[in-house]
Write an enzyme that holds these catalytic residues in place. Sequence first.
Site, PDB file in Angstrom:
ATOM      1  N   LYS A   1     -27.413 -15.972 -35.851  1.00  0.00           N
ATOM      2  CA  LYS A   1     -26.587 -15.130 -34.957  1.00  0.00           C
ATOM      3  C   LYS A   1     -26.536 -13.711 -35.504  1.00  0.00           C
ATOM      4  O   LYS A   1     -26.723 -12.745 -34.771  1.00  0.00           O
ATOM      5  CB  LYS A   1     -25.169 -15.699 -34.849  1.00  0.00           C
ATOM      6  CG  LYS A   1     -24.208 -14.758 -34.130  1.00  0.00           C
ATOM      7  CD  LYS A   1     -22.773 -15.227 -34.213  1.00  0.00           C
ATOM      8  CE  LYS A   1     -22.118 -14.991 -35.523  1.00  0.00           C
ATOM      9  NZ  LYS A   1     -21.281 -13.812 -35.680  1.00  0.00           N
ATOM     10  N   ASN A   2     -26.284 -13.599 -36.807  1.00  0.00           N
ATOM     11  CA  ASN A   2     -26.084 -12.260 -37.377  1.00  0.00           C
ATOM     12  C   ASN A   2     -27.373 -11.441 -37.475  1.00  0.00           C
ATOM     13  O   ASN A   2     -27.332 -10.250 -37.767  1.00  0.00           O
ATOM     14  CB  ASN A   2     -25.402 -12.364 -38.753  1.00  0.00           C
ATOM     15  CG  ASN A   2     -23.926 -12.682 -38.614  1.00  0.00           C
ATOM     16  OD1 ASN A   2     -23.397 -12.707 -37.495  1.00  0.00           O
ATOM     17  ND2 ASN A   2     -23.257 -12.927 -39.730  1.00  0.00           N
TER      18      ASN A   2
ATOM     19  N   ARG B   1     -16.617  -7.958 -32.245  1.00  0.00           N
ATOM     20  CA  ARG B   1     -16.622  -6.760 -33.095  1.00  0.00           C
ATOM     21  C   ARG B   1     -18.015  -6.186 -33.311  1.00  0.00           C
ATOM     22  O   ARG B   1     -18.191  -4.978 -33.460  1.00  0.00           O
ATOM     23  CB  ARG B   1     -15.989  -7.079 -34.437  1.00  0.00           C
ATOM     24  CG  ARG B   1     -14.526  -7.389 -34.369  1.00  0.00           C
ATOM     25  CD  ARG B   1     -13.934  -7.328 -35.733  1.00  0.00           C
ATOM     26  NE  ARG B   1     -14.247  -6.080 -36.402  1.00  0.00           N
ATOM     27  CZ  ARG B   1     -13.566  -4.960 -36.258  1.00  0.00           C
ATOM     28  NH1 ARG B   1     -12.530  -4.903 -35.464  1.00  0.00           N
ATOM     29  NH2 ARG B   1     -13.928  -3.876 -36.911  1.00  0.00           N
TER      30      ARG B   1
ATOM     31  N   CYS C   1      -8.458  -7.984 -35.045  1.00  0.00           N
ATOM     32  CA  CYS C   1      -9.360  -9.015 -35.551  1.00  0.00           C
ATOM     33  C   CYS C   1      -8.564 -10.031 -36.366  1.00  0.00           C
ATOM     34  O   CYS C   1      -7.690  -9.651 -37.141  1.00  0.00           O
ATOM     35  CB  CYS C   1     -10.429  -8.365 -36.427  1.00  0.00           C
ATOM     36  SG  CYS C   1     -11.505  -9.554 -37.199  1.00  0.00           S
TER      37      CYS C   1
ATOM     38  N   ASP D   1     -18.613 -16.079 -45.233  1.00  0.00           N
ATOM     39  CA  ASP D   1     -18.748 -16.953 -44.063  1.00  0.00           C
ATOM     40  C   ASP D   1     -18.808 -18.435 -44.439  1.00  0.00           C
ATOM     41  O   ASP D   1     -18.743 -19.297 -43.554  1.00  0.00           O
ATOM     42  CB  ASP D   1     -19.997 -16.563 -43.243  1.00  0.00           C
ATOM     43  CG  ASP D   1     -19.825 -15.227 -42.546  1.00  0.00           C
ATOM     44  OD1 ASP D   1     -18.712 -14.679 -42.555  1.00  0.00           O
ATOM     45  OD2 ASP D   1     -20.819 -14.706 -41.991  1.00  0.00           O
TER      46      ASP D   1
ATOM     47  N   ILE E   1     -13.723 -10.364 -49.423  1.00  0.00           N
ATOM     48  CA  ILE E   1     -14.288  -9.495 -48.377  1.00  0.00           C
ATOM     49  C   ILE E   1     -13.264  -9.179 -47.287  1.00  0.00           C
ATOM     50  O   ILE E   1     -13.064  -8.028 -46.924  1.00  0.00           O
ATOM     51  CB  ILE E   1     -15.552 -10.139 -47.750  1.00  0.00           C
ATOM     52  CG1 ILE E   1     -16.578 -10.484 -48.840  1.00  0.00           C
ATOM     53  CG2 ILE E   1     -16.161  -9.216 -46.701  1.00  0.00           C
ATOM     54  CD1 ILE E   1     -17.213  -9.318 -49.550  1.00  0.00           C
TER      55      ILE E   1
HETATM   56  C1  UD1 Z   1     -20.762  -9.011 -41.119  1.00  0.00           C
HETATM   57  C2  UD1 Z   1     -21.039 -10.344 -40.475  1.00  0.00           C
HETATM   58  C3  UD1 Z   1     -19.926 -11.330 -40.794  1.00  0.00           C
HETATM   59  C4  UD1 Z   1     -19.715 -11.416 -42.297  1.00  0.00           C
HETATM   60  C5  UD1 Z   1     -19.531 -10.030 -42.904  1.00  0.00           C
HETATM   61  C6  UD1 Z   1     -19.508 -10.056 -44.426  1.00  0.00           C
HETATM   62  C7  UD1 Z   1     -22.290  -9.744 -38.498  1.00  0.00           C
HETATM   63  C8  UD1 Z   1     -22.316  -9.640 -37.008  1.00  0.00           C
HETATM   64  N1  UD1 Z   1     -21.130 -10.146 -39.036  1.00  0.00           N
HETATM   65  O1  UD1 Z   1     -19.548  -8.513 -40.546  1.00  0.00           O
HETATM   66  O2  UD1 Z   1     -20.310 -12.616 -40.290  1.00  0.00           O
HETATM   67  O3  UD1 Z   1     -18.549 -12.180 -42.558  1.00  0.00           O
HETATM   68  O4  UD1 Z   1     -20.620  -9.170 -42.519  1.00  0.00           O
HETATM   69  O5  UD1 Z   1     -20.658 -10.641 -44.917  1.00  0.00           O
HETATM   70  O6  UD1 Z   1     -23.286  -9.496 -39.155  1.00  0.00           O
HETATM   71  N2  UD1 Z   1     -15.253  -2.224 -43.799  1.00  0.00           N
HETATM   72  C9  UD1 Z   1     -14.541  -1.042 -43.840  1.00  0.00           C
HETATM   73  N3  UD1 Z   1     -14.948  -0.015 -43.029  1.00  0.00           N
HETATM   74  C10 UD1 Z   1     -16.030  -0.131 -42.198  1.00  0.00           C
HETATM   75  C11 UD1 Z   1     -16.762  -1.336 -42.177  1.00  0.00           C
HETATM   76  C12 UD1 Z   1     -16.339  -2.372 -42.990  1.00  0.00           C
HETATM   77  O7  UD1 Z   1     -13.564  -0.902 -44.571  1.00  0.00           O
HETATM   78  O8  UD1 Z   1     -16.352   0.832 -41.499  1.00  0.00           O
HETATM   79  C13 UD1 Z   1     -14.821  -3.342 -44.673  1.00  0.00           C
HETATM   80  C14 UD1 Z   1     -14.391  -4.579 -43.867  1.00  0.00           C
HETATM   81  O9  UD1 Z   1     -13.046  -4.476 -43.439  1.00  0.00           O
HETATM   82  C15 UD1 Z   1     -14.597  -5.678 -44.890  1.00  0.00           C
HETATM   83  C16 UD1 Z   1     -15.829  -5.184 -45.676  1.00  0.00           C
HETATM   84  O10 UD1 Z   1     -15.945  -3.793 -45.409  1.00  0.00           O
HETATM   85  O11 UD1 Z   1     -13.506  -5.757 -45.767  1.00  0.00           O
HETATM   86  C17 UD1 Z   1     -17.128  -5.838 -45.326  1.00  0.00           C
HETATM   87  O12 UD1 Z   1     -17.230  -5.926 -43.936  1.00  0.00           O
HETATM   88  P1  UD1 Z   1     -18.638  -5.800 -43.190  1.00  0.00           P
HETATM   89  O13 UD1 Z   1     -19.768  -6.099 -44.127  1.00  0.00           O
HETATM   90  O14 UD1 Z   1     -18.681  -4.512 -42.450  1.00  0.00           O
HETATM   91  O15 UD1 Z   1     -18.524  -6.994 -42.149  1.00  0.00           O
HETATM   92  P2  UD1 Z   1     -19.173  -6.965 -40.744  1.00  0.00           P
HETATM   93  O16 UD1 Z   1     -20.411  -6.158 -40.800  1.00  0.00           O
HETATM   94  O17 UD1 Z   1     -18.141  -6.648 -39.699  1.00  0.00           O
END
Ligand code: UD1
Length: 375
Positions: free
Chosen positions: A22-23, A93, A117, A306, A328
Amino acid sequence: MYKLVIQGGNTLKGEIKAAGSKNSSLPILFASILANGPIELTNTPHLSDISTTLRLLMDMGGEFILESSGALCVDSSKLTNLVADYSLVKTMRASILVLGPMLAKYGEAKVSLPGGCAIGTRPVDLHLKALRDLGAEISVKNGYIYAKSKQLIGTEIHFEQVSVTATENILMAATLAKGTTTIDNAAQEPEVCDLCLCLNKMGAKISGIGTSVLIIEGVKQLNGISYAVCPDRIESATYLVAAAITGGCITVKNIRHQSMRAVLGKLIEIGADIKTRNDSITLNMKGRRPKAVNIKTSTYPNFPTDMQAQFTALNAIADGHSSITENIFENRFMHIPELSRMGADLTLEGNTVHYEKPPHAHKFASSQNGLRFSS
Ligand code: UD1
């Protein structure tokens, strides 16, 4: 599906094929915006997030066909509506991944902020800062991100925190930027690599794939292609954990075990026999109850967030004390009260779940159908 009804007490055994990731599929579907023709994808999973992404792309003027072979053919090369509406974005998201490609290809985008979220605040500040670094004008008004840029310009980008979708958004935007972009502290997840490989097949010039420094040389255009999405490592690992919880034996096919080392290491620690072959993994618990394991979630190649909930469930029926620390997402613990309602002795302290019950306080009893947990 409205609800799942599970009759417990059975040992899981047999063979199952994991779906495509999916990701990986989500960013690759959004990358179709960058192409000048249709993209044909095989090994995409049938999930609501995939339908939401297709609806979002259709809403903006894209088209798709599900071929009789099961391949998904998507043409988002001529979008007519450069707005990603709240009604769809709020349900997923990852819709934020529409922003980078739309801005790079059309010079403008209006994308709803994702909203609330369940697992944490999940801001998008890293995405926006990096797009500004590429020269985009960004403003946020009335719950929408407005982005504009006649031509994105390659630059050096440093992410203060590793983010999977921020890395993907920026690397997609950078493929059509003028000049070279370097992304430092990039996410190294296999799904990011899969996106890079797909973009390179479309004609992008990305190097450093699989490392924390990605270098993207901008090109003028990207082309339509056929691409097979990588297998879903989280789905595969979930089947393995489910079998381990019941003392069972299963083979999961359509996997790449190289991307599952951290999880496989923990499954060996709980006492599972693991056999890896080219594209399959067999887990055999031989009827044994798992041993509890300590886990700290982190970015790839470390233990994935995950898989945290699945291992928490496993620890709840395992022998020994354990703790799992979630590093995370600050609120990824909605399963804890539900497991407690089922009798699990879990306590949450800050971002760590402790399993306190002393060994053998409950039975791991044989039944006619196999093994079951009883208090
Ligand atoms: C992706 C995955 C999700 C997985 C996560 C961590 C997809 C569609 N989803 O989510 O399944 O659980 O990676 O492996 O690929 N953050 C910020 N600012 C930002 C962006 C992120 O502070 O602009 C923080 C988030 O709140 C979190 C951390 O960074 O604490 C990591 O999140 P991130 O890697 O961005 O997760 P996703 O990409 O949303």
